[in-house]
Design a protein around this motif. Structure first.
Motif, PDB file in Angstrom:
ATOM      1  N   THR A 219      -3.936  -5.114   6.520  1.00  0.00           N
ATOM      2  CA  THR A 219      -4.493  -3.760   6.533  1.00  0.00           C
ATOM      3  C   THR A 219      -5.404  -3.588   5.321  1.00  0.00           C
ATOM      4  O   THR A 219      -6.492  -3.023   5.420  1.00  0.00           O
ATOM      5  N   THR A 220      -4.931  -4.046   4.188  1.00  0.00           N
ATOM      6  CA  THR A 220      -5.706  -3.898   2.955  1.00  0.00           C
ATOM      7  C   THR A 220      -6.590  -5.126   2.772  1.00  0.00           C
ATOM      8  O   THR A 220      -6.118  -6.255   2.824  1.00  0.00           O
TER       9      THR A 220
ATOM     10  N   SER B  55       0.836  -1.211   0.000  1.00  0.00           N
ATOM     11  CA  SER B  55       0.000   0.000   0.000  1.00  0.00           C
ATOM     12  C   SER B  55       0.865   1.254   0.000  1.00  0.00           C
ATOM     13  O   SER B  55       0.558   2.233  -0.687  1.00  0.00           O
TER      14      SER B  55
ATOM     15  N   HIS C 233      -4.556   2.844   2.626  1.00  0.00           N
ATOM     16  CA  HIS C 233      -4.118   2.895   4.015  1.00  0.00           C
ATOM     17  C   HIS C 233      -2.972   1.911   4.261  1.00  0.00           C
ATOM     18  O   HIS C 233      -3.048   0.748   3.891  1.00  0.00           O
TER      19      HIS C 233
ATOM     20  N   ASP D  48      -3.222  -2.274  -5.797  1.00  0.00           N
ATOM     21  CA  ASP D  48      -2.821  -2.720  -4.467  1.00  0.00           C
ATOM     22  C   ASP D  48      -3.802  -3.804  -4.038  1.00  0.00           C
ATOM     23  O   ASP D  48      -4.983  -3.732  -4.356  1.00  0.00           O
TER      24      ASP D  48
HETATM   25 MG   LIG Z   1      -1.879  -2.933   2.234  1.00  0.00          MG
END
Ligand SMILES: [Mg+2]
Ligand SMILES: Nc1nc2c(ncn2[C@@H]2O[C@H](COP(=O)(O)OP(=O)(O)OP(=O)(O)O)[C@@H](O)[C@H]2O)c(=O)[nH]1
Length: 371
Positions: A96-97, A77, A89, A116
């Protein structure tokens, strides 16, 4: 018989237990074919039950699409944001993604869509951690950009996940041609001497894929894996780049060691968060995508050198026409070409003529057409 998954595991175990040699290579080839057929069946079921497919529904745009592939927290990311300005983010914890985030990179006249994605984890090809969706997006991309963290250099297992999903990186399709027929049995021909496969094994592998009638023509000294890839018919061949991120944390002497560990795969060292190595990376991406710039020249006027039409290597005049206004395409009679793909300046060519970088092209329209 157990579930598809159990059957695959069982056969994989058997392959592991079998020493590979001249006497066993036919048997192993047959077992690999069985696994490939089971995996095709697994894909079919996953699709029909609504899983898999293009789950995320990202639309391709730009001249080409790059998929960022890596384990969680390697900096995918962060890299997307630093390459394209798109917000994705980034955080110091894993996963996180959770969806596909697109960004657009403008480089050397081309617009390159960068995707991403959630981090891949072992077992992704079997559907773990949204793996199936991520892999289906990879399959529809034009370039795989692998990201590794210097602390986790398990590149081979990352590659294995893609291979499990039918993606072959930095390889060309095997030179094996299949010509199925309705009857008449199996014919095996080759233009080269086959040292890795005998006729019995070829026949046995073909049988697993229910290829009973027709010709198998070898134009290279292929092995069982290549034959299986050809028979499976759904393999995707993509160029790939390997990067090691967080190079800012890596002392120079460690770089040598990392390079050695990744050998024979050449890696580019970058730091996404500190913008280190990103110019080289963008150049590497553009090179790997083999863009071709085509300049249009209206009849009797100089070419427009300010705004090339971006195509990919090997694209023909037909591809160029797809990018031009309808009136031009419909009235197309022929094209005139100046540049590397032309045998002489101003050569008249048809729709199937492959263009080369920096060619200048005039579209000649049928008489009587407007535009
Ligand atoms: Mg990520
Ligand atoms: N030192 C250093 N840290 C970085 C670099 N790039 C990213 N990071 C940090 O690494 C952590 C993970 O970064 P992300 O960009 O969220 O990683 P990701 O691969 O998208 O992670 P997932 O979405 O969970 O798969 C964050 O704390 C980033 O700030 C870099 O080049 N150097």
């Amino acid at each position: 018989m157990g579930s598809i998954e159990e059957q695959i595991t069982e056969i994989e175990d058997e392959i592991r237990r079998t020493a590979y040699n001249k006497a066993t290579q036919g048997h192993i080839g047959r077992l690999k074919a069985k696994i490939a057929v089971l995996k095709l069946e697994r894909e079919k079921r996953a699709k029909s039950s609504g899983g898999g497919g293009l789950g995320y529904g990202v639309r391709k745009s730009g001249n080409a699409t790059v998929a960022l592939v890596g384990y969680p927290s390697v900096g995918k990311s962060t890299l997307l944001t630093h390459l394209t300005g798109a917000e994705s983010h980034a955080a110091a914890y894993e996963f996180t993604t959770t969806s596909i985030i697109p960004g657009m990179l403008f480089w050397r006249g081309a617009s390159i869509q960068v995707l991403d994605m959630p981090g891949l984890i072992p077992g992704a090809a079997r559907g773990r951690g949204r793996g199936r969706e991520v892999l289906s997006v990879v399959r529809s991309s034009d370039l795989v950009l692998f990201l590794l963290d210097p602390e986790h250099l398990e590149f081979r297992s990352l590659l294995a996940e893609l291979e499990g999903a039918g993606v072959r990186v930095n390889q060309r399709p095997p030179r094996i041609v299949l010509a199925p027929r309705d009857k008449g049995g199996l014919e095996i021909h080759s233009t080269v001497k086959l040292t890795r496969l005998d006729e019995r094994t070829v026949a046995a592998i073909a049988k697993e894929f229910r290829f009973h009638n027709g010709e198998v023509l070898f134009r290279e000294d292929a092995g069982a894996d290549e034959l299986i890839d050809t028979l499976a018919g759904n393999r995707i061949y993509l160029p790939a780049l390997l990067t090691v991120n967080k190079a800012d944390l890596l002392p120079p002497e460690k770089r040598v060691e990392v390079t050695r560990r990744l050998s024979p795969h050449p890696a580019l060292f970058i730091s996404a968060s500190r913008d280190q190595g990103l110019t080289e990376l963008k150049d590497g991406i553009a090179d790997a995508l083999s863009f071709v710039r085509i300049y249009l020249k209206p009849p009797g006027r100089p070419p427009d050198l300010s705004e090339p039409v971006i195509l990919r290597k090997g694209d023909t005049v037909e591809r160029l026409l797809e990018r031009l206004p309808r009136e031009l395409t419909e009235a197309f009679r022929s094209a005139q070409v100046w540049g590397r793909s032309a045998r002489f300046p101003g050569q008249t060519v048809g729709k199937d003529h492959p263009l080369a970088d920096q060619d200048i092209v005039t579209v000649v329209m049928a008489r009587g057409s407007r535009a």
